[in-house]
Each structure stands twice: as C-alpha cells, then as structure tokens.
Design an enzyme around this catalytic site. Structure first.
Site, PDB file in Angstrom:
ATOM      1  CD  GLU A   1      -1.824  -2.376   1.368  1.00  0.00           C
ATOM      2  OE1 GLU A   1      -2.712  -3.233   1.170  1.00  0.00           O
ATOM      3  OE2 GLU A   1      -0.680  -2.680   1.781  1.00  0.00           O
TER       4      GLU A   1
ATOM      5  CG  HIS B   1      -9.366  -8.016   7.455  1.00  0.00           C
ATOM      6  ND1 HIS B   1      -8.433  -8.624   8.262  1.00  0.00           N
ATOM      7  CD2 HIS B   1      -8.875  -8.087   6.197  1.00  0.00           C
ATOM      8  CE1 HIS B   1      -7.432  -9.066   7.507  1.00  0.00           C
ATOM      9  NE2 HIS B   1      -7.670  -8.738   6.254  1.00  0.00           N
TER      10      HIS B   1
END
Length: 343
Positions: free
Chosen positions: A73, A142
């Site tokens: 990322e 998550h």
C-alpha cells in the site's frame, strides 16, 4: 446480504442495480470520459478486482489504465499521489481500508496537505476507495471504520455511500473533483440491489459531495447515519411507524464536508436526535454531529439530549455472536429512539 429495505416492484425507467454494478458502471464511464483517469491496486486488473468492482475494465482499457500492483500500500499509494500531482487522475483501490494505514503518510502528508502548502498551485485529484468498516467474520484487523479518522483531516473530502445511486454518483463526483477524496464503501453492501432511476443510470449523473439526503420524512425524531447503518435506520423506522413514531432518516453521504444544515433543519422539525454509526464511540462521526448541533441554533429546539448508537468500544471479535453484539442492530436503534422520546 438480502434486499435493501423499502424496495418494491420497479416503476417505469427504474432498474434494480447492485452497489457492485453501480461502482463498475461509474468507473467504466469515467475511464471512457477522461483518458487521464486510471485505476490501480491489488488484483484490480486480471482478476477483475477482489470484489469484482473492476470486472471487465482491464480487458476493455488495457494495462496502462487498469494496473495490478504488488501488495504494498505504501508503494502504490505513493505512485498514485505522484501521478495525481503530475496531472493524471488516479483511482487508488485499497482491498480493505484497514490497510490504508500502511499508506496513511501518503494519504495525509502527501495528498491532503499539498494543495494548501503549495498555496493552491498543486492540485492532487485522486480517489482512495475500497471497503471500510465491519464485514462478516473477519475480526479486528479487517473491521475498522475510518470515517472519523479521515473526516478529521483538512485537505481531504470523505464520502460514504449507502445505496447504488450514492455509490455511482459519489464515485463519479469524486473522480471529477480536484481534491483528494476518500470513498468509504461497505463490503456487505456490494451485492445488495437498490432501485436506480433512468436519470441515475445516465453518464451525466453525479451526487454532489457535501449534500446529505433525506431517505424518509418524519416528525418525531431525526436519525442520522451513513453507509450500511442507513438501512438499519430505515428498518427501525418501519417498525416504529407501526407504533405511531415517525422517524426522519438522513443519509449523510458525505462525512467531510458535513451537511450540518440538513441535520439542523430536521432537528428543528422533530426536536429529537439519534446518530447511528458502525464505528467506535470516542471522537466518532456521531460525536461530531452532536457537537455541531450543540453549538448551533438547532440546540434550542431539542426536547431531550441527543443519543448516539455506535459500535462497541473494543477491537472487533471474531466469534459471530460477539460480532453481532459489537455492531449496531435495528433493536439498538429502536431502543435509542424510545429512550430519547421517553416512551
């Protein structure tokens, strides 16, 4: 995930469209409209996207417009921000916003602050998008909602769609905006069909950033929410209507800039306020709404303290029964409404 609440047989020119297809339509139309637009992220190209949002786009537009990245990322977000500074219009997909944390320096220090620090001479037209908040059975790493995190930072615009119309219109508006926009989607909504009018399916359709939508008119209490909990609010409103309580349900759509005027006008009408969100309570979106109402003229119209319904103040557990108890349910909203109305 079941059908969205309040749906019935479509009228003329109205179709049932899933949030997934609405997002795919928006990306397709904007890639076609402007050759500076490109999509990058993990699995977005050859695999058609981890959630199939970018289905068919790589085959249609090729390697230069739809780009598979390594699982880094920090790296691909940096590439995207640099591309935006150089005049392109990237759409940067995070497979989950939880891992935008890996790139938060790029999002905040590079993207959000550059226009201001360059005295307006460098625009950063970029969209950071992907699933945000709790999914199902994926535990704490998550399941976090980033609406309050990113909504806290000047230089960013932050949008949070609920319906297919929200998703398509906000994504198109975000891609066309000259500022960095964080678009917080919800994985559990991707497969849910909503009614979309012919107008909403046109290539010219956009939802203006910074404008909330009243999803249901009511007179007794204002419910303010964003993303998936908007559906819970509408379900709660349907149950409460049978008991003679009419809830006005506001879908924020945008977290920053926040449409406080629509909330204030509703509170003036209903005299009661309940905020609903999936995120944690401390420093949350609901806390900000309550503060804004407290500081403004609408405070004088409140007949009871504002009430917040939020996620539980713990990292998300894995076990389903614990997860259900950590996420606001319809019963929690009904309880909060009855509490503020003292019934």
């Amino acid at each position: 995930a079941g059908r969205a609440p309040g749906l019935h047989c479509p009228a003329d020119g109205v179709s049932q469209v899933t949030v997934r297809d609405a997002l795919n339509q928006a990306l397709d139309e904007e890639l076609e409209r402007d050759e500076r637009v490109f999509l990058l992220g993990e699995e977005v190209a050859q695999y058609d996207g981890a959630y199939k949002i970018s289905r068919g786009l790589w085959k249609k537009y090729g390697d230069k417009r739809v780009i598979d990245t390594p699982i880094s990322e920090m790296g691909f977000t940096g590439i995207a921000v640099g591309a935006a500074m150089a005049g392109l219009r990237p759409v940067c997909e995070f497979m989950t916003f939880n891992f935008s944390m890996q790139a938060i320096d790029q999002v905040i220090n590079s993207a959000a602050k550059t226009c201001y620090m360059s005295a307006g001479s460098i625009a950063v037209p970029i969209v950071f998008r992907g699933p945000n908040g709790a999914s199902a059975g994926v535990a704490a790493q998550h399941s976090q909602c980033f609406a309050a995190w990113y909504g806290h930072c000047p230089g960013l615009k932050v949008v949070s769609p609920w319906s297919s119309e929200d998703a398509k219109g906000l994504l198109k508006a975000s891609i066309r905006d000259d500022n960095p926009v964080v678009m917080l989607e919800n994985e559990l909504l991707y497969g849910v069909p909503f009614e979309m009018s012919e107008q909403a399916q046109s290539k010219d359709f956009v939802v203006p950033i910074g404008k909330a939508k009243i999803e249901r008119q009511g007179t007794h209490v204002t419910l303010v929410s964003h993303s998936r909990p908007v559906g819970h609010c509408l379900e709660a409103a349907a149950v409460l209507a049978k008991e003679g309580v009419e809830c006005e349900v506001i879908n924020l759509r945008t977290i920053r800039p926040m449409d406080v005027e629509t909330v204030e006008a509703s509170v003036v009408k209903t005299n009661h306020l309940v905020t609903v969100e999936g995120g944690w309570p401390q420093f949350g979106v609901g806390a900000e709404i309550c503060a804004r109402i407290m500081e403004g003229s609408a405070f004088n119209y409140l007949d009871a303290p504002a009430v917040r319904v939020t996620g539980a103040d713990v990292p998300m557990p894995y076990a389903k029964i614990l997860e259900d108890n950590c996420i606001p349910q319809v019963k929690d909203i009904i309880f909060a409404v009855k509490k503020t109305l003292n019934i």
